[in-house]
Design a protein around this motif. Structure first.
Motif, PDB file in Angstrom:
ATOM      1  N   ARG A 165       1.323  -1.639   0.035  1.00 34.86           N
ATOM      2  CA  ARG A 165      -0.141  -0.010  -0.066  1.00 34.86           C
ATOM      3  C   ARG A 165       0.202   1.411   0.228  1.00 34.86           C
ATOM      4  O   ARG A 165       1.733   1.543   0.311  1.00 34.86           O
ATOM      5  N   ARG A 166       0.419   2.174  -0.484  1.00 34.01           N
ATOM      6  CA  ARG A 166       1.300   3.569  -0.118  1.00 34.01           C
ATOM      7  C   ARG A 166       0.903   4.271   0.613  1.00 34.01           C
ATOM      8  O   ARG A 166      -0.735   3.958   1.232  1.00 34.01           O
ATOM      9  N   LEU A 167       1.285   5.200   1.743  1.00 36.21           N
ATOM     10  CA  LEU A 167       1.205   5.777   3.076  1.00 36.21           C
ATOM     11  C   LEU A 167       1.200   6.993   2.781  1.00 36.21           C
ATOM     12  O   LEU A 167       1.746   7.460   1.852  1.00 36.21           O
ATOM     13  N   THR A 168       0.624   7.713   3.553  1.00 32.94           N
ATOM     14  CA  THR A 168       0.812   9.265   3.947  1.00 32.94           C
ATOM     15  C   THR A 168       1.091   9.401   5.976  1.00 32.94           C
ATOM     16  O   THR A 168       0.569   8.671   6.709  1.00 32.94           O
ATOM     17  N   ILE A 169       2.124  10.502   5.537  1.00 33.19           N
ATOM     18  CA  ILE A 169       2.778  10.289   7.250  1.00 33.19           C
ATOM     19  C   ILE A 169       2.743  12.248   6.723  1.00 33.19           C
ATOM     20  O   ILE A 169       3.971  11.731   6.467  1.00 33.19           O
ATOM     21  N   PRO A 170       2.172  12.782   7.703  1.00 33.08           N
ATOM     22  CA  PRO A 170       2.119  14.204   7.847  1.00 33.08           C
ATOM     23  C   PRO A 170       2.940  14.575   9.142  1.00 33.08           C
ATOM     24  O   PRO A 170       3.806  13.696   9.181  1.00 33.08           O
ATOM     25  N   TRP A 171       3.588  16.015   7.903  1.00 32.94           N
ATOM     26  CA  TRP A 171       4.506  16.152   9.475  1.00 32.94           C
ATOM     27  C   TRP A 171       4.124  17.064  10.399  1.00 32.94           C
ATOM     28  O   TRP A 171       3.105  17.250  10.527  1.00 32.94           O
ATOM     29  N   ARG A 172       4.604  15.910  11.958  1.00 32.75           N
ATOM     30  CA  ARG A 172       3.594  16.474  13.019  1.00 32.75           C
ATOM     31  C   ARG A 172       4.939  16.232  13.944  1.00 32.75           C
ATOM     32  O   ARG A 172       5.555  15.460  13.907  1.00 32.75           O
ATOM     33  N   ASP A 173       4.750  16.693  15.273  1.00 32.16           N
ATOM     34  CA  ASP A 173       5.983  16.078  16.842  1.00 32.16           C
ATOM     35  C   ASP A 173       5.618  15.387  17.255  1.00 32.16           C
ATOM     36  O   ASP A 173       6.938  14.945  17.494  1.00 32.16           O
ATOM     37  N   ASP A 174       4.944  14.454  17.077  1.00 34.07           N
ATOM     38  CA  ASP A 174       4.937  13.286  17.663  1.00 34.07           C
ATOM     39  C   ASP A 174       4.816  11.622  16.771  1.00 34.07           C
ATOM     40  O   ASP A 174       4.477  11.987  15.549  1.00 34.07           O
ATOM     41  N   GLU A 175       5.317  11.004  17.738  1.00 33.59           N
ATOM     42  CA  GLU A 175       5.736   9.964  16.312  1.00 33.59           C
ATOM     43  C   GLU A 175       4.495   9.251  16.203  1.00 33.59           C
ATOM     44  O   GLU A 175       3.321   8.927  17.050  1.00 33.59           O
TER      45      GLU A 175
END
Length: 553
Positions: free
Chosen positions: A411-421
């Motif tokens: 699958r293709r993933l979306t990983i946004p930019w944010r502070d927490d893991e």
């Protein structure tokens, strides 16, 4: 001179707040601030990301306009976490990449409107506080008037009572009026004071925002400039790659032991990803790797290994250890005999290699060569200094240093930019457990449930933290070791209250035989089971051990 090993931390650039846009960048720049160039803005999007343990390699697909010939393309804005010297591009059929370079420039912004807007909000808060302060003063005066009315009423009641004219109805109504009015007035004053406090907190936030806006009149734009040569007309693409800091990953696990007649254990293989790079990864192919990215095409150069002889008296005050050799590369590396052994050496060796890779990726080849030689010098120095260490020959392989790659190709993933893991599931592995119980009464009265498992999946299980469940019940946490494909390992599944163990001393005696003192101890180990079926239990205890001849067990 002794050299202390220090962990080199890669400086993490501050996160950039400008996201990728498919609108050509040159169209967004004011003409007065645009760099003097004939470069063309290019559309691009992030298509793939390889996340390493300390950084990430981002791949952007860049659109090359229709037509044949040479094009100079601008790709950006790039995040502030980009490692400048790591940029490189790859062409496709019929499109050849001539060069790729990094550039940055400052775009001036007009922040006067934002400053005026914040000043207006601060003024409104100030006026509101003044109004509330006046309301509080009025409410407090009303409460003082109630106190005077109360005193007057009390005096009047005393006089009426003395004259035998007491009427309970009027004083009762007056007392009820005073109490209700005082309660409401006190609540109103408290609410107004809380409003002033909230206004002051909002004013503090606005003041900080104003300072940032006023100081942030200039914005640094970071771009990649790609020069390509096309043989044929028609649209095509090239791939731009660059390393970013503020990205990392580590494995995590969840073990779920099912209940029932045929229990099965499911291992959820997870990745905890840190994504603070300054740009979102939307619908991309993600690869996880434990390797260290190496963008240097040439091997490191060997430096001279210097050997010096020193005396123990020269360092007698340092931990009481003798220094037999002082060995190092260009920057001396000292190791002392009798130290804490291969663990420290292996850690320093790996640390230096990681630092060398970071230097190489940033283009500092000189520092990279020095660090590679330091890593080799640590290993060779330990071989020479600790020559007589029993059972140790050189640096043992580090199990946690193995290079493992996970291609999340389902699958293709979306990983946004944010502070927490952020957690991403790699896969779910079904395993057949061989359950047993282990009791160590000399250490604890609890009996633990364990399972022998075989890693028959296609993945290497990396060392990492695991959360254990029995059915839907949480039973504890543990750390899984490195498990190769086909290798067996044991996982703990918490305490079982249906089994209990007890250790007690029944008797001890002291006698003498042939001038030797003999001590005898009798212990009883008791295991109690409240289960409805038979289970396998390992019962562990220990005997004293002596390396000398004076004591026999």
């Amino acid at each position: 001179m002794q050299k202390r090993f220090k962990l080199g931390l890669l400086a993490i650039a501050g996160a950039c707040c400008w996201l990728q846009s498919n609108v050509p960048l040159m169209a967004q720049q004011p003409p007065s601030t645009r760099p003097a160039t004939n470069l063309q803005g290019a559309q691009s999007r992030i298509t793939a990301v390889t996340v390493y343990e300390h950084n990430a390699l981002v791949t952007r697909e860049v659109v090359v306009p229709d037509g044949a010939g040479q094009f100079e393309l601008v790709v950006g804005p790039l995040p502030a976490s980009t490692i400048n010297s790591s940029l490189y591009s790859e062409g496709t059929d019929g499109t050849r990449v001539m060069t790729t370079r990094y550039r940055s420039w400052v775009m001036q912004e007009n922040t006067a409107d934002d400053v005026r807007r914040i000043d207006k909000q601060l003024k409104e808060i100030e006026l509101d506080n003044q109004t509330v302060q006046q309301q509080i003063a009025t409410a407090q005066m009303n409460l003082q008037l109630l106190n005077k009315m109360e005193d007057f009423t009390a005096g009047a009641l005393r006089q009426m009572t003395e004259k035998g004219m007491f009427n309970a109805e009027a004083p009762t109504k007056l007392a009820e009026f005073i109490m209700s009015t005082r309660t409401k007035g006190a609540a109103d004053v408290q609410a107004m004071q809380q409003k002033i406090q909230a206004n002051n907190e909002a004013a503090q936030f606005l003041a900080r925002d104003r300072a940032k806006v006023a100081a942030g009149g200039d914005k640094t734009i970071r771009e990649a400039v790609i020069v390509v040569d096309k043989e044929k007309p028609g649209a095509s693409t090239v791939r731009l790659n660059y390393l970013v800091t503020a990205a990392a990953w580590k494995p995590q696990y969840r073990l779920r032991a099912a209940t029932g007649e045929k229990p099965e254990l499911q291992l959820e293989y997870l990745a905890s990803i840190v994504q603070q790079t300054g740009e979102d990864w939307n619908n991309v192919d993600v690869v996880l790797s434990t390797a260290e990215p190496m963008l240097s095409a040439a091997p490191p150069e060997l430096a001279m290994l210097a050997v010096d002889v020193t005396t123990a008296a020269a360092v007698a005050s340092q931990n009481g250890t003798n220094v037999t050799l002082n060995i190092g590369s260009a920057s001396k590396v000292d190791l002392r005999a009798g130290g804490d052994g291969g663990t420290t050496v292996s850690h320093a060796n790996r640390q230096y290699k990681e630092e060398a890779a970071q230097y190489a990726n940033s283009g500092d080849i000189k520092s990279a060569n020095a660090r590679f030689n330091d890593a080799g010098a640590v290993s060779q120095a330990d071989d020479l200094v600790n020559f007589d260490r029993p059972g140790y020959l050189g640096i043992q392989p580090s199990h946690e240093g193995q290079s493992v790659t996970f291609h999340l190709d389902k699958r293709r993933l979306t990983i946004p930019w944010r502070d927490d893991e952020q957690l991403v599931e790699i896969d779910r592995l079904a395993m057949k457990p061989d359950y047993f119980y282990k009791a160590v009464p000399v250490l604890t009265e609890h009996v633990y449930r364990l399972a022998n498992l075989t890693n028959d999946s296609k993945y290497v299980i990396l060392p990492g933290e695991a959360t254990m469940y029995l059915g839907t019940d949480f039973v504890g946490r543990a750390r899984l070791p490195l498990v190769a494909i086909g290798e067996q390992f044991t996982a703990g599944l918490g305490v079982d209250p249906q089994l209990q163990v007890h250790r007690e001393l029944l008797d001890k005696k002291k006698t003498t035989q042939g001038g030797n003192q003999v001590l005898s101890f009798d212990y009883r180990l008791t295991v109690s089971s409240y289960k409805s079926e038979a289970v396998k239990v390992q019962l562990w205890d220990r005997l004293p051990h002596s390396d000398g001849d004076a004591v026999n067990v």
